[in-house]
Design a protein around this motif. Structure first.
Motif, PDB file in Angstrom:
ATOM      1  N   ASN A   1      18.500  63.785  36.677  1.00  0.00           N
ATOM      2  CA  ASN A   1      18.003  64.824  35.772  1.00  0.00           C
ATOM      3  C   ASN A   1      18.332  64.439  34.325  1.00  0.00           C
ATOM      4  O   ASN A   1      18.890  63.363  34.072  1.00  0.00           O
ATOM      5  N   GLY A   2      18.016  65.298  33.405  1.00  0.00           N
ATOM      6  CA  GLY A   2      18.223  65.007  31.990  1.00  0.00           C
ATOM      7  C   GLY A   2      19.679  64.824  31.608  1.00  0.00           C
ATOM      8  O   GLY A   2      19.996  64.247  30.569  1.00  0.00           O
ATOM      9  N   SER A   3      20.557  65.317  32.469  1.00  0.00           N
ATOM     10  CA  SER A   3      22.001  65.138  32.239  1.00  0.00           C
ATOM     11  C   SER A   3      22.539  63.920  32.974  1.00  0.00           C
ATOM     12  O   SER A   3      23.748  63.739  33.069  1.00  0.00           O
ATOM     13  N   LEU A   4      21.640  63.122  33.499  1.00  0.00           N
ATOM     14  CA  LEU A   4      21.957  61.886  34.236  1.00  0.00           C
ATOM     15  C   LEU A   4      22.689  62.142  35.544  1.00  0.00           C
ATOM     16  O   LEU A   4      23.371  61.247  36.053  1.00  0.00           O
ATOM     17  N   GLU A   5      22.529  63.323  36.092  1.00  0.00           N
ATOM     18  CA  GLU A   5      23.112  63.600  37.407  1.00  0.00           C
ATOM     19  C   GLU A   5      22.169  63.059  38.482  1.00  0.00           C
ATOM     20  O   GLU A   5      20.954  63.272  38.401  1.00  0.00           O
ATOM     21  N   LEU A   6      22.748  62.384  39.454  1.00  0.00           N
ATOM     22  CA  LEU A   6      21.931  61.767  40.495  1.00  0.00           C
ATOM     23  C   LEU A   6      21.432  62.820  41.458  1.00  0.00           C
ATOM     24  O   LEU A   6      22.218  63.575  42.034  1.00  0.00           O
ATOM     25  N   LEU A   7      20.113  62.855  41.640  1.00  0.00           N
ATOM     26  CA  LEU A   7      19.513  63.858  42.529  1.00  0.00           C
ATOM     27  C   LEU A   7      19.016  63.237  43.828  1.00  0.00           C
ATOM     28  O   LEU A   7      18.998  63.880  44.880  1.00  0.00           O
ATOM     29  N   TYR A   8      18.563  61.985  43.757  1.00  0.00           N
ATOM     30  CA  TYR A   8      18.066  61.294  44.946  1.00  0.00           C
ATOM     31  C   TYR A   8      18.265  59.799  44.757  1.00  0.00           C
ATOM     32  O   TYR A   8      18.094  59.261  43.673  1.00  0.00           O
TER      33      TYR A   8
ATOM     34  N   TYR B   1      15.834  60.873  27.474  1.00  0.00           N
ATOM     35  CA  TYR B   1      14.926  61.718  28.258  1.00  0.00           C
ATOM     36  C   TYR B   1      15.629  62.974  28.775  1.00  0.00           C
ATOM     37  O   TYR B   1      15.339  63.450  29.881  1.00  0.00           O
ATOM     38  N   LYS B   2      16.508  63.532  27.958  1.00  0.00           N
ATOM     39  CA  LYS B   2      17.284  64.694  28.405  1.00  0.00           C
ATOM     40  C   LYS B   2      16.405  65.917  28.662  1.00  0.00           C
ATOM     41  O   LYS B   2      16.810  66.836  29.361  1.00  0.00           O
ATOM     42  N   ASP B   3      15.221  65.937  28.109  1.00  0.00           N
ATOM     43  CA  ASP B   3      14.341  67.082  28.343  1.00  0.00           C
ATOM     44  C   ASP B   3      13.357  66.862  29.487  1.00  0.00           C
ATOM     45  O   ASP B   3      12.550  67.749  29.790  1.00  0.00           O
ATOM     46  N   ALA B   4      13.422  65.707  30.123  1.00  0.00           N
ATOM     47  CA  ALA B   4      12.503  65.427  31.228  1.00  0.00           C
ATOM     48  C   ALA B   4      12.862  66.292  32.436  1.00  0.00           C
ATOM     49  O   ALA B   4      14.032  66.643  32.635  1.00  0.00           O
ATOM     50  N   LYS B   5      11.844  66.620  33.241  1.00  0.00           N
ATOM     51  CA  LYS B   5      12.099  67.374  34.478  1.00  0.00           C
ATOM     52  C   LYS B   5      12.929  66.523  35.440  1.00  0.00           C
ATOM     53  O   LYS B   5      13.756  67.027  36.188  1.00  0.00           O
ATOM     54  N   ALA B   6      12.682  65.257  35.409  1.00  0.00           N
ATOM     55  CA  ALA B   6      13.457  64.289  36.186  1.00  0.00           C
ATOM     56  C   ALA B   6      13.111  62.901  35.661  1.00  0.00           C
ATOM     57  O   ALA B   6      12.081  62.729  35.010  1.00  0.00           O
ATOM     58  N   ILE B   7      13.982  61.966  35.926  1.00  0.00           N
ATOM     59  CA  ILE B   7      13.732  60.567  35.541  1.00  0.00           C
ATOM     60  C   ILE B   7      13.833  59.717  36.806  1.00  0.00           C
ATOM     61  O   ILE B   7      14.846  59.788  37.518  1.00  0.00           O
ATOM     62  N   VAL B   8      12.788  58.956  37.065  1.00  0.00           N
ATOM     63  CA  VAL B   8      12.775  58.103  38.254  1.00  0.00           C
ATOM     64  C   VAL B   8      13.020  56.663  37.809  1.00  0.00           C
ATOM     65  O   VAL B   8      12.246  56.122  37.013  1.00  0.00           O
ATOM     66  N   ILE B   9      14.087  56.087  38.289  1.00  0.00           N
ATOM     67  CA  ILE B   9      14.433  54.696  37.967  1.00  0.00           C
ATOM     68  C   ILE B   9      14.071  53.858  39.186  1.00  0.00           C
ATOM     69  O   ILE B   9      14.567  54.100  40.293  1.00  0.00           O
TER      70      ILE B   9
END
Lengths: 196, 169
Positions: A143-150, A53-61
């Motif tokens: 984010n799409g680079s797997l950086e933790l945002l929240y 999902y690298k093109d996603a605006k964000a990924i919620v796990i």
């Protein structure tokens, strides 16, 4: 003298390298950097890989459970949030790491609650351990680079009518607006993830 | 006769409109469990009167909380004169009568049990200890001056609890 200098430099280099990698490991464990990639199966047998999902605006796990009353209090809200934000390019992936909640139970629970997102089985709670997830529900937004945002809670009340801080929604809105998430970390209250 | 009927009506009326206090009881046999807020927790911790404090945060829906509770009850029977035991439920207020009180009664709890207002759960987490991310059971040990000396997360045992409280006895 020259030998002593060379040995000292080499030792300093080794030490510096060890400190660098150790601090990165600590950061990953405390979720200040990138999260680990994973591939897990949904209840229908399909595999979902986070890095796809690298093109996603964000990924919620979302770490969720079938039998936790706190997690279940949030079922309707999770559906609402997922439906709203998936239309804006946000991907939602549920994860069940509880030892005693099997795939059949997860499927029945997801379908009866009309989850618009998969709920992946985390066998042997490997991903929960890597992410240091402790309770359900507990949220990680990357984010799409797997950086933790929240990381943390969905909001600040089991009762939807009493919510004052919509933490997950606020974070997602800020991400979609291209802003830095203002509150990156909150505490999540819920049922302990039942590990092996 | 009319006067007697009138007096009887007044008595019935007064009985039915007894003022509800925060100390709710459903029958004379049911335990009294006060609903408290975060300020009450702070006051409980600070007002030690020379006695250390054992606070356990739990809920009826929390399996490890339920599992360790009998050990806390047993420990309180053995050490209750030396250290104050308090269990604070994080159940919903709506579950007070249907779940919390029956559980407390079933476990023959002989120490103070309180229920924290739902609206104060997150403020509690933020206030009491930075390391506590929100999982329960969580137990905090305070010395006789109200200083937090230990924080125990997850399922414990009688011996683990005992070792922890021995630090303040």
């Amino acid at each position: 003298m020259k030998k002593i200098l060379i040995v000292s430099l080499v030792l300093a280099l080794i030490l510096g390298t060890l400190v660098y990698f150790n601090s990165n490991t600590v950061e990953a464990k405390t979720m200040k950097g990138k999260v680990e990639n994973f591939s897990l199966k949904n209840y229908d047998g399909k595999t979902f890989t986070l890095s796809d999902y690298k093109d996603a605006k964000a990924i919620v796990i979302l770490f969720v459970a079938t039998q936790c009353p706190i997690s279940n209090d949030y079922n309707t809200r999770m559906v609402k949030i997922a439906n709203e934000f998936s239309e804006k390019g946000v991907v939602f992936l549920g994860i069940n790491s509880n030892k005693k909640e099997d795939v059949d139970e997860i499927e029945e629970h997801a379908k009866s609650n009309k989850f618009p997102f998969p709920v992946l089985k985390d066998v042997n709670n490997l991903i929960a351990d890597k992410y240091d997830a402790q309770v359900t529900p507990e949220i990680y937004v990357v984010n799409g680079s797997l950086e933790l945002l929240y990381h943390g809670r969905i909001d600040d009340s089991r009762k939807e009518a009493d919510v004052k801080s919509h933490n997950l929604i606020n974070a997602l809105n800020e991400i979609l607006e291209g802003k830095e998430v203002s509150v990156k970390q909150t505490k999540a209250f819920g049922c302990t993830i039942k590990r092996i | 006769m009319k006067l007697i009927n009138y007096l009887l009506l007044i008595l019935i009326f007064v009985g039915c409109n007894e003022k509800q206090t925060q100390q709710t009881t459903i029958s004379s046999a049911a335990p009294e469990i006060e609903i408290i807020n975060l300020d009450d927790v702070k006051e409980l911790i600070s007002e030690r009167n020379g006695k250390p404090l054992f606070i356990n945060f739990w809920a009826t829906w929390c399996a490890p909380c339920v599992e360790e509770f009998p050990d806390i009850v047993e420990l309180s029977e053995n050490k209750g004169e030396e250290i104050e035991f308090v269990a604070i439920s994080l159940d919903s207020e709506s579950d007070l009568n249907g779940k919390v009180k029956p559980f407390v009664k079933k476990n023959n709890v002989n120490f103070k049990v309180l229920l924290l207002k739902e609206s104060d759960v997150y403020p509690l987490l933020d206030w009491i200890n930075d390391e506590w991310r929100g999982a329960i059971p969580a137990t905090f040990i305070y010395d006789n001056k109200g200083n937090q000396v230990d924080f125990m997360l997850g399922l414990q045992s009688y011996s683990k609890f005992e070792n922890a409280i021995n630090k303040v006895l």
